[in-house]
Design an enzyme around this catalytic site. Structure first.
Site, PDB file in Angstrom:
ATOM      1  N   HIS A   1       0.840  -1.199   0.000  1.00 37.34           N
ATOM      2  CA  HIS A   1       0.000   0.000   0.000  1.00 37.34           C
ATOM      3  C   HIS A   1       0.874   1.248   0.000  1.00 37.34           C
ATOM      4  CE1 HIS A   1      -2.930   2.984   1.420  1.00 37.34           C
ATOM      5  NE2 HIS A   1      -3.886   2.133   1.088  1.00 37.34           N
TER       6      HIS A   1
ATOM      7  N   GLU B   1       0.587   4.112   1.419  1.00 35.68           N
ATOM      8  CA  GLU B   1       0.830   4.722   2.722  1.00 35.68           C
ATOM      9  C   GLU B   1       1.857   3.931   3.527  1.00 35.68           C
ATOM     10  OE1 GLU B   1      -1.290   5.341   6.997  1.00 35.68           O
ATOM     11  OE2 GLU B   1      -2.616   5.542   5.257  1.00 35.68           O
TER      12      GLU B   1
ATOM     13  N   THR C   1      -2.796   4.046   8.740  1.00 38.29           N
ATOM     14  CA  THR C   1      -3.905   4.677   9.463  1.00 38.29           C
ATOM     15  C   THR C   1      -5.268   4.079   9.168  1.00 38.29           C
ATOM     16  OG1 THR C   1      -4.171   6.360   7.727  1.00 38.29           O
ATOM     17  CG2 THR C   1      -2.712   6.901   9.565  1.00 38.29           C
TER      18      THR C   1
END
Length: 408
Positions: free
Chosen positions: A176, A178, A244
């Protein structure tokens, strides 16, 4: 909280007023009960929290400002702005081009960029390596940096505990955007390893307790640890941070498990725990927490099925889908275009990673109840489209104006 200027076509004459009403009547966000829209034969239970979050609205405002500020210039995004196909499609239609796929595969070679080009950093943030590459090309990577403040909060937390000689364990999806960005920033201050789930965390524990060899670690965690990582030395003091958008319960479970391993292996008294395990608060963003809590509250009600809207590659949306499908038939759709008619719906299967078509998804009964929600990167207009599409299948019901009048 700051109000952002985002294009009106992302807002909704139905959903946006509902959100404003709930916000006004519940300023402390203590009421997680769903909003009920009752059309008679069909009733919707709409989650208390969903849709564009602070970080997404911030990113969209900056992206459209970049377009407005730079007429005639070439404008690029490192990769998708957010994981929503409608938002990304609109930016592309306005001339914005993507440099990479979400996996990191290059689409446009770096060599084609010129110093006068504009490059937008997406909401997930980016790696230090890419920032440095842009700087070498003469491009300011911070002029239109839409990195979510809550992602940066994770980077700061990792830096703080890394400077105290803890190794960073990142709970996230290794590929991913992030997580790749967080890994890049974290490894500047501390040895760093990524775990994608509890199963992999349990495998990591074997190296904390010395049950696995270095060679096994390097093979098992290939591509998920920083250069020079030594499992024999670097797993003696650890701290956990996360992507997150992960499930809060999963991250907490991973942190609690690793903390327990350290306590048992090192025979730690309560006042000695922080010698081995950093006291990090939860690093999920507020919107992820709110959306997940709202989903738990939504699922305490009864319904026939759930519709979850959002991008298929959206991490926070996929976790909402996972929660919903534990209780009810759940259909994960990008938009109302996937609702083919009253009897057919095309939806994404998280397990097979493919779209499939389900027949007779709306039960034949006098009164149908549908739960409706979406991820943090989904516009209100998408939810309105889904709702009105379903409503159109039920003749002789209350009008939207009448139902909204009763609510507002």
């Amino acid at each position: 909280m700051k109000t952002f200027h985002i294009p009106d076509f992302y807002r909704s004459r139905i959903i946006t007023p509902i959100k404003e009403l709930r916000r006004k009547n519940d300023k402390l966000k203590r009421d997680f009960s769903p909003t009920v829209l009752d059309f008679g034969p069909v009733r919707f239970l709409i989650a208390r929290h969903f849709g564009f979050c602070y970080g997404v609205e911030n990113a969209i405002e900056i992206a459209y400002k970049a377009i407005a500020d730079n007429p005639g210039k070439r404008i690029f995004l490192l990769s998708e702005m957010i994981h929503n196909p409608d938002v990304n499609r609109d930016l592309q239609q306005r001339g914005v081009r993507f440099l990479m796929e979400t996996t990191g595969r290059q689409i446009i070679p770096w060599e084609e960029l010129r110093p006068e080009d504009v490059v937008i950093v997406p909401a997930f943030g980016t790696t230090i390596e890419i920032q440095n590459r842009l700087t070498l090309l003469g491009i300011d990577a911070y002029q239109y940096d839409t990195t979510c403040p809550f992602v940066e909060k994770v980077w700061n937390r990792a830096s703080q505990i890394g400077q105290k000689n803890y190794t960073i364990v990142v709970h996230g999806k290794p590929l991913h955007e992030e997580t790749r960005a967080t890994f890049s920033h974290s490894k500047e201050n501390a040895p760093t390893v990524v775990v994608k789930n509890m199963k992999q965390t349990e495998r990591l524990a074997r190296y904390i307790t010395g049950e696995g060899t270095k060679e096994d670690f390097y093979e098992e965690f290939r591509g998920q640890y920083s250069v020079g990582f030594d499992p024999e030395q670097d797993l003696q003091r650890i701290g956990v941070v996360n992507q997150t958008t992960m499930l809060a319960s999963d991250t907490q479970g991973i942190a609690d498990y690793l903390k327990g391993v350290m306590i048992q292996y090192y025979h730690l008294a309560p006042n000695e725990v922080e010698d081995r395990f950093a006291n990090t608060r939860d690093t999920l963003c507020y919107a992820t927490n709110d959306n997940q809590d709202a989903t738990y509250a939504l699922l305490r009600n009864e319904a026939d099925f759930v519709l979850v809207a959002g991008g298929y590659n959206s991490s926070n949306t996929s976790h909402i889908v996972e929660l919903c499908e534990q209780k009810l038939p759940t259909y994960f759709i990008e938009s109302d275009s996937k609702i083919l008619n009253r009897t057919l719906i095309k939806h994404y299967n998280l397990h097979s990673k493919k779209e499939e078509v389900t027949e007779n998804y709306i039960p034949e009964k006098d009164r149908v109840t549908i739960m409706l929600t979406c991820g943090a990167s989904c516009p209100d207009a998408i939810i309105e489209g889904v709702l009105t599409r379903i409503v159109s299948f039920f003749p002789g019901i209350k009008s939207i104006e009448e139902v909204m009048g009763e609510l507002l």
